[in-house]
Design a protein around this motif. Structure first.
Motif, PDB file in Angstrom:
ATOM      1  N   GLY A 111      51.213  34.062  40.311  1.00 50.83           N
ATOM      2  CA  GLY A 111      52.404  33.472  41.435  1.00 50.83           C
ATOM      3  C   GLY A 111      51.671  33.251  42.837  1.00 50.83           C
ATOM      4  O   GLY A 111      51.914  32.398  43.384  1.00 50.83           O
ATOM      5  N   THR A 112      50.674  34.346  43.392  1.00 54.10           N
ATOM      6  CA  THR A 112      50.047  34.220  44.322  1.00 54.10           C
ATOM      7  C   THR A 112      48.611  33.444  44.252  1.00 54.10           C
ATOM      8  O   THR A 112      48.300  32.762  44.963  1.00 54.10           O
ATOM      9  N   THR A 113      47.897  33.783  43.043  1.00 58.40           N
ATOM     10  CA  THR A 113      46.454  33.375  43.125  1.00 58.40           C
ATOM     11  C   THR A 113      46.439  31.847  42.749  1.00 58.40           C
ATOM     12  O   THR A 113      45.510  31.148  43.138  1.00 58.40           O
ATOM     13  N   MET A 114      47.500  31.249  42.189  1.00 59.60           N
ATOM     14  CA  MET A 114      47.589  29.954  42.045  1.00 59.60           C
ATOM     15  C   MET A 114      47.877  29.180  43.325  1.00 59.60           C
ATOM     16  O   MET A 114      47.232  28.007  43.534  1.00 59.60           O
ATOM     17  N   PRO A 140      40.908  40.714  39.652  1.00 60.00           N
ATOM     18  CA  PRO A 140      41.585  39.402  40.004  1.00 60.00           C
ATOM     19  C   PRO A 140      41.037  38.322  39.087  1.00 60.00           C
ATOM     20  O   PRO A 140      40.076  38.262  38.527  1.00 60.00           O
ATOM     21  N   GLU A 141      42.081  37.128  38.956  1.00 59.43           N
ATOM     22  CA  GLU A 141      41.657  35.982  38.242  1.00 59.43           C
ATOM     23  C   GLU A 141      41.909  34.700  39.247  1.00 59.43           C
ATOM     24  O   GLU A 141      42.019  34.917  40.544  1.00 59.43           O
ATOM     25  N   LEU A 146      36.683  35.393  44.687  1.00 60.27           N
ATOM     26  CA  LEU A 146      35.949  34.240  45.714  1.00 60.27           C
ATOM     27  C   LEU A 146      36.660  33.877  46.805  1.00 60.27           C
ATOM     28  O   LEU A 146      36.419  33.613  47.785  1.00 60.27           O
ATOM     29  N   LEU A 147      37.625  33.324  46.515  1.00 62.39           N
ATOM     30  CA  LEU A 147      38.647  32.419  47.404  1.00 62.39           C
ATOM     31  C   LEU A 147      39.403  33.061  48.503  1.00 62.39           C
ATOM     32  O   LEU A 147      39.509  32.795  49.490  1.00 62.39           O
ATOM     33  N   LEU A 148      39.897  34.212  47.945  1.00 58.93           N
ATOM     34  CA  LEU A 148      40.758  34.949  49.250  1.00 58.93           C
ATOM     35  C   LEU A 148      39.753  35.593  50.008  1.00 58.93           C
ATOM     36  O   LEU A 148      40.285  35.452  51.325  1.00 58.93           O
ATOM     37  N   PRO A 149      38.616  36.279  49.764  1.00 59.96           N
ATOM     38  CA  PRO A 149      37.950  36.715  50.982  1.00 59.96           C
ATOM     39  C   PRO A 149      37.263  35.574  51.798  1.00 59.96           C
ATOM     40  O   PRO A 149      37.195  35.812  53.056  1.00 59.96           O
TER      41      PRO A 149
END
Ligand code: COA
Length: 256
Positions: A111-114, A140-141, A146-149
């Motif tokens: 719900g958050t990673t998308m 993480p998936e 990669l994207l969050l940092p």
């Protein structure tokens, strides 16, 4: 148009806008294998439909989604690139059409990673987000490692992914995960206003602009696959089994 009374994912197209709604409110819109498949299909079909220019994703009730159905993780774990969850992640991460998320409440896990793959993210002021993979013995998936940092910086990403604690809509805004916060009652109207603006833009220029904005796409795709490989191993670990069984039995997990 699907039947909102029976479908766990509903879709409707109006004025060039495809709305995908996660519709399992009694389970906080937790996503089952079938729901991932329906969402993946809706996204890939939209790419082929010249009448669709924009996609809006939202949830029914008080939740965006509580993430992967934890019962499914135990009974129906993802097996490989063809699994519905990975098809959904591939579809949203490779979407050529602009994607808008209207986060109407709880947004946990996927719900958050998308949201990292959406172009516009509007979040209800009272929404709660979380990336609790660590507490499930998982990683993480969706390319989040990669994207969050990249978005939030290493330390903030470490805080969110290593502690796994819920965080506020305000924090989502501060780290750049959200475009804007809205009063819950104004959320859908806000998403639709942006969707209508985008739908009125020249389609080719819009799609090219999105393609140009997408950064280092191949490394994101490779990272999703790498995460999925480790995720699968972790899902079979004693810690993950304990965490998922504990959720089912409504007790605290005891990790080794
Ligand atoms: N998978 C399966 N069922 C879920 C679920 C999930 N991810 N999240 C919530 N549900 C179910 C609950 O089991 C409960 O079902 P029940 O009424 O049959 O007991 C129902 O949805 C309502 O959830 P509840 O926990 O009572 O609501 P809450 O408001 O107290 O808490 C959450 C909401 C989202 C914080 C909490 O349900 C939660 O932590 N869920 C797990 C989230 C998660 O870890 N997702 C996976 C990330 S990878």
């Amino acid at each position: 148009m699907s039947d909102p009374n029976t479908s766990l994912v509903t879709t409707s197209v109006q004025d060039g806008i495809l709305t995908i709604r996660m519709n399992r409110p009694d389970k906080k819109n937790a996503l089952t294998t079938d729901m991932y498949q329906q969402m993946a299909d809706a996204l890939t079909d939209a790419e082929k439909n010249p009448d669709v220019r924009v996609v809006v994703i939202t949830g029914t009730g008080d939740s965006f989604t509580a993430g992967n159905d934890l019962k499914d993780f135990l009974e129906n774990p993802p097996t490989g690139p063809e699994s519905p969850v990975l098809q959904f992640l591939k579809a949203i991460s490779e979407a050529r059409l602009p994607v808008i998320a209207a986060v109407n409440g709880v947004a946990v896990g996927v719900g958050t990673t998308m949201l990292l793959h959406c172009d516009f993210v509007y979040v209800a002021e009272d929404a709660s987000l979380a990336l609790p993979f660590i507490d499930l013995g998982l990683v993480p998936e969706a390319g989040a490692s990669l994207l969050l940092p990249r978005l939030a910086g290493h330390q903030k990403a470490a805080e969110l992914l290593m502690l796994g604690e819920p965080f506020t809509a305000q924090l989502a805004l501060e780290i750049g995960l959200a475009n804007a916060l809205c009063k819950p009652e104004d959320l859908e109207a806000k998403a639709m206003t942006t969707a209508k603006k985008l739908a009125a833009k020249p389609r080719d220029a819009l799609l090219h602009t999105k393609a140009l904005l997408r950064r280092e796409f191949e490394s994101v795709s490779a990272r999703i696959d790498k995460e999925a490989e480790i995720f699968k191993q972790c899902l079979h670990s004693e810690d993950a089994k304990e965490a998922l069984t504990a959720f089912k039995e409504k007790r605290k997990p005891k990790f080794k």
